[in-house]
Design an enzyme around this catalytic site. Structure first.
Site, PDB file in Angstrom:
ATOM      1  N   CYS A   1      45.105 -25.632   6.874  1.00  0.00           N
ATOM      2  CA  CYS A   1      44.440 -26.925   7.024  1.00  0.00           C
ATOM      3  C   CYS A   1      44.839 -27.871   5.874  1.00  0.00           C
ATOM      4  CB  CYS A   1      42.926 -26.754   7.124  1.00  0.00           C
ATOM      5  SG  CYS A   1      42.098 -28.192   7.835  1.00  0.00           S
TER       6      CYS A   1
ATOM      7  N   HIS B   1      42.025 -22.459  11.115  1.00  0.00           N
ATOM      8  CA  HIS B   1      41.123 -21.637  10.309  1.00  0.00           C
ATOM      9  C   HIS B   1      40.871 -20.345  11.076  1.00  0.00           C
ATOM     10  CE1 HIS B   1      40.174 -24.582   7.254  1.00  0.00           C
ATOM     11  NE2 HIS B   1      39.888 -25.486   8.175  1.00  0.00           N
TER      12      HIS B   1
END
Length: 492
Positions: free
Chosen positions: A330, A436
Site C-alpha cells: 500500500c 493488505h
C-alpha cells in the site's frame, strides 16, 4: 430480538477486546448467531467488511470469533488519526469528514443516529450482540459526549461487565472509583466485574474481592489469568513505539520492517511471526535482514520525504543488488515508485515528491478512496498463486513495470485490472502491492520465506501456521474465560 451484553473497562488496555472475543466464541460454540459491536473505535489498523467498507481490526477479529462475515455495522464509527489532532471519520465503512475533537463532539447527535441504525439492524439479525466499550467507561470530563460506552448500553438495556487490569496495579481502587463516579442510571447496568491479567495464587485476592463486592454491591464474576501466549492482531500502533522485534528468532530468516512514523495496517506482518524473525529498523539504520518490508502508512509523501533525507534509497538499491527481497504494501508500495504527485496536498503538507525510484511508477493523489475486498492471480517465477486481500488506499498508481497480480475482483493500481509491480535486480527481487493481507495467503507467504530458506540450505516450510494460530488462540481464550468467569448472571 437480540440479547445485548457490553464489556466496559476501568481503563484503556484492560482487556475489553479479548474478553469480548472470548464471549463471542463461547456463544458461537453454543450454536448462537453472534455479532460483535463497538460503536466508536480509533485505530489505524482496519479491515474491509462484506459491504466493502472499513471497520477496525478488533471488530474484524471478533467477527472471526463469532464465525460470521464482518459488517460495517459491527463498528459504525471508525476514527483514523491523521496527525495534528485531526482524524478521518469513517461512518458505516465510508469516509465522512476529517474532523478535530470539537467538530466531532458538535456532531454527536448525527453519529448517535448512525450508531442506532446499526444496532437496529443487529437486533433483527442476531441472537446475541457482544458490545465493547472504549477506554475507561467513566472519564467524567467526557461523559456528556461519550458515545462509546454505557450510553450505548442504556439504549439497548444491555447487561454490562466491568473489566479491570490487575497487572498494572491499583485494581480495587480503579474498580471502586469507576463504579462510584458513574451516574446512577449507568451504574445499574453493571451486572458483574472481571479482574483481568492476574498472575499468581487467586487466594491472595479473596479479602479484596469480598470488600469490593461489599462496597459496590456488584459481584466479581471471575479472575482471568495473564497469558503471554495469546496471539491476536493488535489494533493500536502504540505497541510499536517500544517494540524492536518479534517473531521466531530461531527461524533462520530475518525480516527488516521500516518503522514509518505513521505506520498503518501493521497487522500485515502478523502472519510472518511464526516463520521469521521480524526486526523494525529506523531510517538511519543499516539493512541487516534477508527481506525488507515497507508497510502501510497514513502519509506516503511524508515518509518518502524522510526516507530521501536519510539516503535510504541508496541503501535499498544496494540491498537489492546484493540479492535482497524488498516488499512494499500500500503506502509502502507508493514510496518505492518514481514520483508521488499530490498537487493539492491532500495526502500531507509535503506535496509532490520523488519516491525511491525502485519501480518506474507514479502515484497520483486526489479525493477518491478505494475500499475493497480483492482477489486475483499473483504470478512470480512462472508460478501462479490464487490470492485474496483487501484494499484501503488513497492514490492511484500508474506503473510501467510488470504487474504482480491480475485482478479478478478489486481495484488495484488504477482500476486497469492489475495490481502491484514486480522487478528483478539480478538475484534481488522487488515486489509492490495494494493488497493488505497479502501474507495471509499461506502459499505465497511460504514461497517468499522458502526463497531465503533454500539459499541458506534450510528445509522448506509448508502449511498455514498463521490461520491455525488465530483459531487456536480464539478457542483457547474462550475456554479460559468459560473456566474462569461465572457467566450465569449474563444469561450465558
Amino acid at each position: 430480538m437480540a440479547e445485548f451484553i457490553m464489556v466496559v473497562g476501568t481503563s484503556s488496555n484492560s482487556g475489553k477486546t479479548t474478553i469480548t472475543a472470548g464471549l463471542c466464541r463461547i456463544l458461537a460454540n453454543k450454536g448462537y448467531k453472534v455479532a460483535p459491536f463497538k460503536s466508536q473505535n480509533m485505530s489505524l489498523n482496519s479491515r474491509v467488511a462484506k459491504e466493502d467498507g472499513e471497520i477496525a481490526i478488533a471488530q474484524y477479529t471478533q467477527s472471526l470469533a463469532c464465525r460470521v462475515e464482518p459488517s460495517v455495522h459491527f463498528n459504525p464509527i471508525l476514527l483514523k488519526p491523521k496527525g495534528n489532532f485531526i482524524s478521518q471519520v469513517i461512518v458505516h465503512g465510508r469516509p465522512y469528514k476529517d474532523m478535530n475533537y470539537n467538530e466531532y463532539r458538535k456532531n454527536k447527535d448525527f453519529f448517535l443516529k448512525k450508531i442506532k441504525e446499526s444496532l437496529e439492524i443487529l437486533d433483527r439479525e442476531y441472537d446475541y450482540v457482544i458490545m465493547e466499550g472504549a477506554g475507561s467507561c467513566c472519564e467524567i470530563n467526557l461523559l456528556k459526549d461519550d458515545i462509546a460506552n454505557l450510553r450505548i448500553a442504556e439504549l439497548v438495556n444491555a447487561k454490562a461487565i466491568l473489566v479491570a487490569d490487575i497487572d498494572r496495579g491499583g485494581v480495587f481502587a480503579s474498580i471502586y472509583g469507576t463504579i462510584k463516579l458513574l451516574p446512577e442510571n449507568w451504574r445499574k447496568l453493571i451486572k458483574g466485574i472481571i479482574i483481568n491479567k492476574f498472575r499468581g495464587n487467586v487466594e491472595v485476592l479473596k479479602e479484596g474481592i469480598e470488600k469490593i463486592e461489599e462496597l459496590t454491591g456488584i459481584p466479581v464474576l471471575g479472575i482471568v489469568p495473564y497469558d503471554e501466549n495469546l496471539v491476536l492482531p493488535e489494533e493500536d500502533s502504540q505497541v510499536l513505539q517500544s517494540m524492536r522485534s518479534f517473531g521466531n528468532a530461531k527461524s533462520g530468516v530475518e525480516i527488516n520492517v521500516v518503522r514509518f512514523s505513521k505506520i498503518s495496517n501493521f497487522t500485515d506482518l502478523d502472519p510472518l511471526r511464526y516463520d521469521a524473525f521480524i526486526k523494525f529498523i529506523d531510517f538511519d539504520d543499516d539493512i541487516t535482514g534477508d527481506i525488507l518490508i515497507f508497510p502501510g502508512t497514513r502519509s506516503s509523501t511524508k515518509e518518502a520525504y524522510y526516507l530521501k533525507q536519510h539516503n535510504f534509497d541508496e541503501k535499498v538499491l544496494e540491498f537489492l543488488k546484493d540479492g535482497g527481497i524488498v516488499i512494499g504494501i500500500c503506502g509502502g508500495y507508493q514510496v518505492l515508485g518514481k514520483e508521488l504527485i499530490d498537487k493539492e496536498k491532500k495526502e500531507s503538507d509535503v506535496g509532490d515528491i520523488e519516491g525511491l525510484k525502485i519501480f518506474d511508477a507514479k502515484t497520483y493523489f486526489g479525493n477518491d478512496k478505494v475500499v475493497k475486498n480483492s482477489c486475483g492471480f499473483l504470478e512470480i517465477d512462472n508460478k501462479t498463486f490464487n490470492v485474496k486481500g483487501y484494499e484501503i488506499h488513497e492514490g492511484f498508481t500508474y506503473s510501467k513495470e510488470k504487474p504482480l497480480i491480475k485482478i479478478e475482483r478489486g481495484f488495484g493500481n488504477c482500476g486497469n485490472g492489475f495490481d502491484g509491480s514486480i522487478k528483478k535486480f539480478g538475484d534481488g527481487l522487488a515486489i509492490g502491492t495494494y493488497f493488505h493481507g497479502i501474507f495471509e495467503n499461506y502459499e505465497f507467504r511460504n514461497y517468499i520465506i522458502n526463497l531465503i530458506r533454500k539459499r541458506k540450505g534450510l528445509d522448506e516450510i509448508y502449511g498455514d501456521s498463521y490461520k491455525d494460530s488465530i483459531e487456536k488462540s480464539l478457542n483457547y481464550f474462550a475456554e479460559v474465560v468459560e473456566r474462569s468467569v461465572n457467566l450465569k448472571p449474563l444469561g450465558i
